[in-house]
Design a protein around this motif. Sequence first.
Motif, short mmCIF file in Angstrom:
data_model
loop_
_atom_site.label_atom_id
_atom_site.label_comp_id
_atom_site.label_asym_id
_atom_site.label_seq_id
_atom_site.Cartn_x
_atom_site.Cartn_y
_atom_site.Cartn_z
N LEU A 152 0.82 -1.21 0.00
CA LEU A 152 0.00 0.00 0.00
C LEU A 152 0.86 1.26 0.00
N VAL A 153 1.92 1.26 0.78
CA VAL A 153 2.82 2.42 0.83
C VAL A 153 3.48 2.64 -0.53
N ARG A 154 3.95 1.57 -1.18
CA ARG A 154 4.57 1.69 -2.51
C ARG A 154 3.55 2.22 -3.52
N LEU A 155 2.36 1.68 -3.48
CA LEU A 155 1.31 2.10 -4.40
C LEU A 155 1.00 3.59 -4.23
N CYS A 156 0.82 4.01 -2.99
CA CYS A 156 0.53 5.43 -2.72
C CYS A 156 1.68 6.33 -3.16
N SER A 157 2.89 5.88 -2.96
CA SER A 157 4.06 6.65 -3.37
C SER A 157 4.12 6.80 -4.89
N ARG A 158 3.89 5.72 -5.62
CA ARG A 158 3.90 5.80 -7.08
C ARG A 158 2.78 6.69 -7.60
#
Length: 124
Positions: free
Chosen positions: A76-82
């Motif tokens: 989720l953190v990676r997705l939000c960052s991208r």
Amino acid sequence: MSSPDEFGDAETRHGSATVSISGSPTQVVRIDGDVDIANAYDIDHRVSTAYRPQIEHVIVDLADTTYLDSAGLAMLVRLCSRLADARTKVTVVAPPDSAAHRVIVLSGLSAELRLRDESGPTFT
């Protein structure tokens, strides 16, 4: 984020989780079931390949996510960052009594993930 693939708006199965993606310019990503180390990468890939440049807002609906481990949280953190890098608004929705909500709050990532209790017109 990647360009769209042959999946488009569809429902796909990833181990014990089902991912449903629909909508434009607001894209709703529903994740039902368990999100853990066994399927977090596949879910991340599925969501990334469904992203299109014309998407203005992504709502990640975790209302029916029954389990979320650290790999799911990292996804989720990676997705939000991208999405932030792509200048796309993102909102993570999980009801207060859900497993996902508890894990996100306990992790201290509520603000970073823009966690909301419910989706509605104010988030689209």
